[in-house]
Design a protein around this motif. Structure first.
Motif, PDB file in Angstrom:
ATOM      1  N   ILE A  52       0.836  -1.201   0.000  1.00 45.98           N
ATOM      2  CA  ILE A  52       0.000   0.000   0.000  1.00 45.98           C
ATOM      3  C   ILE A  52       0.869   1.249   0.000  1.00 45.98           C
ATOM      4  CG2 ILE A  52      -1.677   1.326   1.339  1.00 45.98           C
ATOM      5  CD1 ILE A  52      -2.792  -1.390   2.334  1.00 45.98           C
ATOM      6  N   LEU A  53       1.924   1.243   0.815  1.00 46.88           N
ATOM      7  CA  LEU A  53       2.788   2.418   0.890  1.00 46.88           C
ATOM      8  C   LEU A  53       3.576   2.632  -0.393  1.00 46.88           C
ATOM      9  CD1 LEU A  53       4.087   2.083   4.551  1.00 46.88           C
ATOM     10  CD2 LEU A  53       2.583   3.860   3.656  1.00 46.88           C
ATOM     11  N   ALA A  54       3.863   1.573  -1.121  1.00 50.86           N
ATOM     12  CA  ALA A  54       4.527   1.746  -2.415  1.00 50.86           C
ATOM     13  C   ALA A  54       3.636   2.520  -3.376  1.00 50.86           C
ATOM     14  CB  ALA A  54       4.901   0.389  -2.997  1.00 50.86           C
ATOM     15  N   VAL A 339      -6.456   3.873   4.700  1.00 55.23           N
ATOM     16  CA  VAL A 339      -5.004   3.959   4.889  1.00 55.23           C
ATOM     17  C   VAL A 339      -4.391   4.890   3.845  1.00 55.23           C
ATOM     18  CG1 VAL A 339      -2.833   2.674   4.830  1.00 55.23           C
ATOM     19  CG2 VAL A 339      -4.827   1.700   5.976  1.00 55.23           C
ATOM     20  N   ALA A 340      -4.858   4.788   2.609  1.00 58.86           N
ATOM     21  CA  ALA A 340      -4.326   5.637   1.545  1.00 58.86           C
ATOM     22  C   ALA A 340      -4.634   7.105   1.791  1.00 58.86           C
ATOM     23  CB  ALA A 340      -4.893   5.192   0.195  1.00 58.86           C
ATOM     24  N   LEU A 341      -5.811   7.400   2.337  1.00 61.35           N
ATOM     25  CA  LEU A 341      -6.122   8.780   2.717  1.00 61.35           C
ATOM     26  C   LEU A 341      -5.201   9.248   3.840  1.00 61.35           C
ATOM     27  CD1 LEU A 341     -10.038   8.739   2.736  1.00 61.35           C
ATOM     28  CD2 LEU A 341      -8.587  10.030   1.183  1.00 61.35           C
ATOM     29  N   LEU A 342      -5.014   8.397   4.846  1.00 57.70           N
ATOM     30  CA  LEU A 342      -4.175   8.733   5.996  1.00 57.70           C
ATOM     31  C   LEU A 342      -2.759   9.078   5.569  1.00 57.70           C
ATOM     32  CD1 LEU A 342      -3.661   8.561   9.200  1.00 57.70           C
ATOM     33  CD2 LEU A 342      -2.902   6.226   8.704  1.00 57.70           C
ATOM     34  N   THR A 343      -2.177   8.268   4.690  1.00 54.42           N
ATOM     35  CA  THR A 343      -0.761   8.437   4.375  1.00 54.42           C
ATOM     36  C   THR A 343      -0.508   9.540   3.350  1.00 54.42           C
ATOM     37  OG1 THR A 343      -0.887   6.708   2.674  1.00 54.42           O
ATOM     38  CG2 THR A 343      -0.218   6.038   4.903  1.00 54.42           C
TER      39      THR A 343
END
Length: 377
Positions: A52-54, A339-343
């Motif tokens: 996800i972080l990638a 999670v994508a919104l958070l990061t």
């Protein structure tokens, strides 16, 4: 002077932008409907976190590296620097795509000394970023942040700085903006105090909206926070505030202010510090869970506060440790879209909203000639 007085009326500047169709455009913001989950055949939280972080790296809202580097006679951020918590290898290990470099000063700096020290930090931050151009790239807008990421660089935004840095002068604020300042913390000055904003303080917020400087409300009084929320036409930021309901730290926000921040489309960045959030990665996740529940998924982000002189929770000792936090959230059942919104997505929304408001405001409002002696004298 009559024009200035008209501008100072609450109904005047507020209404100027209300006729625009969409003051906070959401184009490109990740939503539960538009997000496509990353394939994770092993279904292991850490593997999923890296995947996800990638795709959606961390936009870290608070990093104290410029001041930390002042103490060092030599450093190498490109190859790795063990004397600080932030360097290019660890940024890549933590999947960090953007970060705000804090220009805050130690307590006791005020007046000309605060202005001069802030200028020195700006100069150092720019020098460091340009020296590490294989890994870092200076950015001032949402578009430049995206460009840096597309080029494989970590975008560096300058700020927040403390309000004493402008020396009670809108002219100095404008010059700091020209030098790259992106956010200003509204504390530690007479015009943004426990009693709230003065007339000059309100004019500072309007000028920040016109320039595209984000208002940071971490540590501000409840009166100041509420007045800025009602006055600002751009989204605001709390650069390092967690949930006071979980940990009663004075910079953390009570639930009623978190709800108001969420309603105003602002952003609360949770600091990864033991003092504010607790001693473990689970404590940090508790704050993220709570703020998401109270203010909404679009109101929460991350502030590593690395190299800012704070102790960090277990398992989050340096900026490479973000995958551990994301894995903990996935274990708790966070949807990948949240999670994508958070990061990444929430900070991008904040930057786009700030840019949009500034472009519109500059068409309607000239640089303010206000002086603190005239308005608060």
């Amino acid at each position: 002077m009559a024009d200035l007085q008209n501008d100072l009326r609450p109904s005047a500047t507020a209404g100027d932008l209300d006729d625009l169709a969409e003051p906070y455009p959401d184009d490109g913001v990740i939503t539960a409907e538009s997000y496509e989950p990353v394939s994770d055949p092993d279904d292991a939280p850490m593997v999923r976190a890296h995947a996800i972080l990638a795709a959606h790296p961390v936009a870290d809202g608070y990093n104290g590296l410029p001041w930390a580097l002042k103490r060092l006679s030599y450093y190498d951020l490109e190859l790795g620097e063990g004397t600080v918590g932030t360097d290019v290898p660890r940024l890549r290990g933590g999947h960090v795509g953007a970060l705000f470099w804090s220009l805050h000063l130690p307590e006791g700096f005020d007046g000309d000394r605060a202005v001069g020290a802030t200028l020195e930090q700006l100069d150092l931050a720019k020098t460091v970023a340009r020296t590490c151009d294989d890994g870092l790239r200076l950015a001032a807008t949402a578009g430049q942040v995206a460009d840096a990421r597309n080029c494989g660089r970590v975008a560096v935004l300058l700020g927040p700085a403390g309000a004493p840095a402008i020396g009670d002068s809108l002219g100095i604020l404008r010059q700091l903006h020209l030098l790259g300042l992106r956010a200003l913390t509204l504390t530690g000055v007479s015009w943004a105090s426990e009693a709230g904003l003065t007339r000059f303080g309100e004019e500072v917020v309007r000028e920040m909206n016109r320039l595209g400087v984000i208002a940071d409300l971490s540590g501000a009084s409840a009166q100041t926070i509420r007045r800025v929320l009602s006055l600002s036409r751009a989204p605001v930021l709390c650069s390092r505030s967690a949930a006071r309901a979980i940990r009663p730290h004075p910079v953390n926000l009570p639930d009623e202010l978190l709800a108001e921040l969420g309603a105003a489309k602002g952003l609360c960045l949770v600091p990864l510090t033991a003092e504010q959030t607790g001693p473990s990665v689970r404590d940090v996740a508790d704050h993220l869970d709570h703020i998401r529940a109270v203010a909404g998924a679009r109101c929460v982000g991350l502030a590593g506060t690395y190299d800012a002189g704070s102790a960090h929770p277990q398992e989050l000792g340096d900026i490479s440790c973000y995958p551990r936090l994301i894995a903990e959230l996935l274990r708790r059942g966070w949807e990948e879209a949240d999670v994508a919104l958070l990061t990444w997505g929430n900070v991008q929304r904040l930057l786009r909203g700030t840019d949009f408001t500034a472009r519109a405001a500059r068409q309607r409002r000239a640089p303010s000639p206000a002086k603190i002696s005239e308005l608060d004298g």
